[in-house]
Design a protein around this motif. Structure first.
Motif, PDB file in Angstrom:
ATOM      1  N   ASN A 176       0.832  -1.211   0.000  1.00 19.81           N
ATOM      2  CA  ASN A 176       0.000   0.000   0.000  1.00 19.81           C
ATOM      3  C   ASN A 176       0.868   1.262   0.000  1.00 19.81           C
ATOM      4  OD1 ASN A 176      -2.427  -1.356  -0.040  1.00 19.81           O
ATOM      5  ND2 ASN A 176      -2.715  -1.282   2.192  1.00 19.81           N
ATOM      6  N   LEU A 177       1.935   1.249   0.802  1.00 16.80           N
ATOM      7  CA  LEU A 177       2.833   2.409   0.887  1.00 16.80           C
ATOM      8  C   LEU A 177       3.463   2.702  -0.479  1.00 16.80           C
ATOM      9  CD1 LEU A 177       4.055   4.215   3.304  1.00 16.80           C
ATOM     10  CD2 LEU A 177       6.112   2.851   2.942  1.00 16.80           C
ATOM     11  N   LYS A 217       0.824   3.922  -3.036  1.00 14.61           N
ATOM     12  CA  LYS A 217       0.436   5.295  -2.705  1.00 14.61           C
ATOM     13  C   LYS A 217       1.524   6.297  -3.095  1.00 14.61           C
ATOM     14  CE  LYS A 217      -0.995   8.054   1.280  1.00 14.61           C
ATOM     15  NZ  LYS A 217      -1.415   8.044   2.697  1.00 14.61           N
ATOM     16  N   ASP A 220       1.462   6.848  -6.915  1.00 15.54           N
ATOM     17  CA  ASP A 220       0.364   7.752  -7.299  1.00 15.54           C
ATOM     18  C   ASP A 220       0.671   9.197  -6.903  1.00 15.54           C
ATOM     19  OD1 ASP A 220      -2.510   8.407  -7.972  1.00 15.54           O
ATOM     20  OD2 ASP A 220      -2.484   8.891  -5.828  1.00 15.54           O
ATOM     21  N   PHE A 221       1.183   9.394  -5.693  1.00 14.27           N
ATOM     22  CA  PHE A 221       1.511  10.739  -5.198  1.00 14.27           C
ATOM     23  C   PHE A 221       2.543  11.398  -6.120  1.00 14.27           C
ATOM     24  CE2 PHE A 221       3.812  13.782  -2.575  1.00 14.27           C
ATOM     25  CZ  PHE A 221       2.846  14.353  -1.755  1.00 14.27           C
ATOM     26  N   GLU A 248       1.641  11.903   4.974  1.00 13.33           N
ATOM     27  CA  GLU A 248       1.105  10.852   4.093  1.00 13.33           C
ATOM     28  C   GLU A 248       1.853   9.523   4.221  1.00 13.33           C
ATOM     29  OE1 GLU A 248      -1.606  11.153   2.248  1.00 13.33           O
ATOM     30  OE2 GLU A 248      -1.861  13.270   2.784  1.00 13.33           O
ATOM     31  N   PHE A 249       3.164   9.582   4.500  1.00 15.53           N
ATOM     32  CA  PHE A 249       3.986   8.362   4.412  1.00 15.53           C
ATOM     33  C   PHE A 249       4.749   8.015   5.688  1.00 15.53           C
ATOM     34  CE2 PHE A 249       3.510  10.189   0.161  1.00 15.53           C
ATOM     35  CZ  PHE A 249       2.897   9.127  -0.488  1.00 15.53           C
TER      36      PHE A 249
END
Ligand code: NDP
Ligand code: ZN
Length: 177
Positions: A7-8, A11, A14-15, A78-79
């Motif tokens: 998932n990380l 994500k 995409d970011f 976010e991370f």
């Protein structure tokens, strides 16, 4: 868990794609900039054998703060702290001149974390392959040579981190100097 790691990484991909959407590489074809962070993550995974989601997510994100409107706090939020710390370690201080930034990369490389050194090695390998394939718009052979010479110094400061990446870097630097 594996699911969290995947998932990380997804994500981060995409970011980075959204942040770099309007940016292009410095080549004649004006390649979408996102090809570069994707390629850096690919080098770490395929050639470096890296499976740590923190390093792979940081690879996707490594130029977002330096080159887009992203703040280091956005990366943290976010991370998380670990990804943030790696991105911070590979982000140049924009209050310095370009020449000072280049000198700082050489000076600071040896003291960086293993995770940051991995991203740096893959970043340099990607950029040197780009340069070997084609000269950026507005560059001459002398400027290209200076970039290889500077990269050799930064890479030397990251040595003892990943045999495969360092061997590939030694080869391409030798071929071009
Ligand atoms: P660089 O000269 O460092 O430009 C290279 C950077 O551009 C790479 O590190 C990479 O960074 C990115 N990049 C984008 N597209 C490509 C591509 N196709 N191939 C390789 N790299 C690419 O930075 P600046 O343009 O900001 O120039 C600053 C420095 O250049 C000064 O310090 C000065 O000394 C030197 N200079 C030399 C000249 C000469 O004729 N010798 C003339 C002018 C400046 P990323 O990984 O972040 O994408
Ligand atoms: Zn980069």
């Amino acid at each position: 868990t594996d699911a969290q790691g995947i998932n990380l990484i997804v994500k981060a991909t995409d970011f980075a794609a959204r942040k770099h959407h309007a940016q292009r590489r410095k080549n004649m074809e004006q390649t979408p900039y996102i090809n570069h962070p994707i390629g850096v993550a690919q080098i770490l995974s395929s050639e470096g054998g890296i499976t740590d989601p923190i390093v792979l997510a940081a690879a996707y994100l490594h130029d977002t703060v330096e080159d887009t409107d992203t703040a280091m706090e956005d990366i943290e939020k976010e991370f998380g702290t670990e990804v943030r710390n790696v991105v911070a370690e590979v982000t140049d201080d924009k209050t310095l001149t370009k020449a000072e930034r280049k000198a700082m990369q050489v000076k600071k490389a040896p003291g960086k974390s293993k995770e940051a050194k991995l991203v740096k090695l893959a970043d340099k390998l990607y950029n040197l392959r780009d340069l070997e394939r084609a000269t950026p718009v507005g560059w001459d052979d002398e400027r290209k040579r200076e970039y290889f010479l500077w990269s050799r110094e930064v890479v030397a400061g990251c040595s003892g981190t990943n045999g495969a990446l360092e061997a590939a870097l030694d080869d391409i630097i030798k071929r071009n100097l």
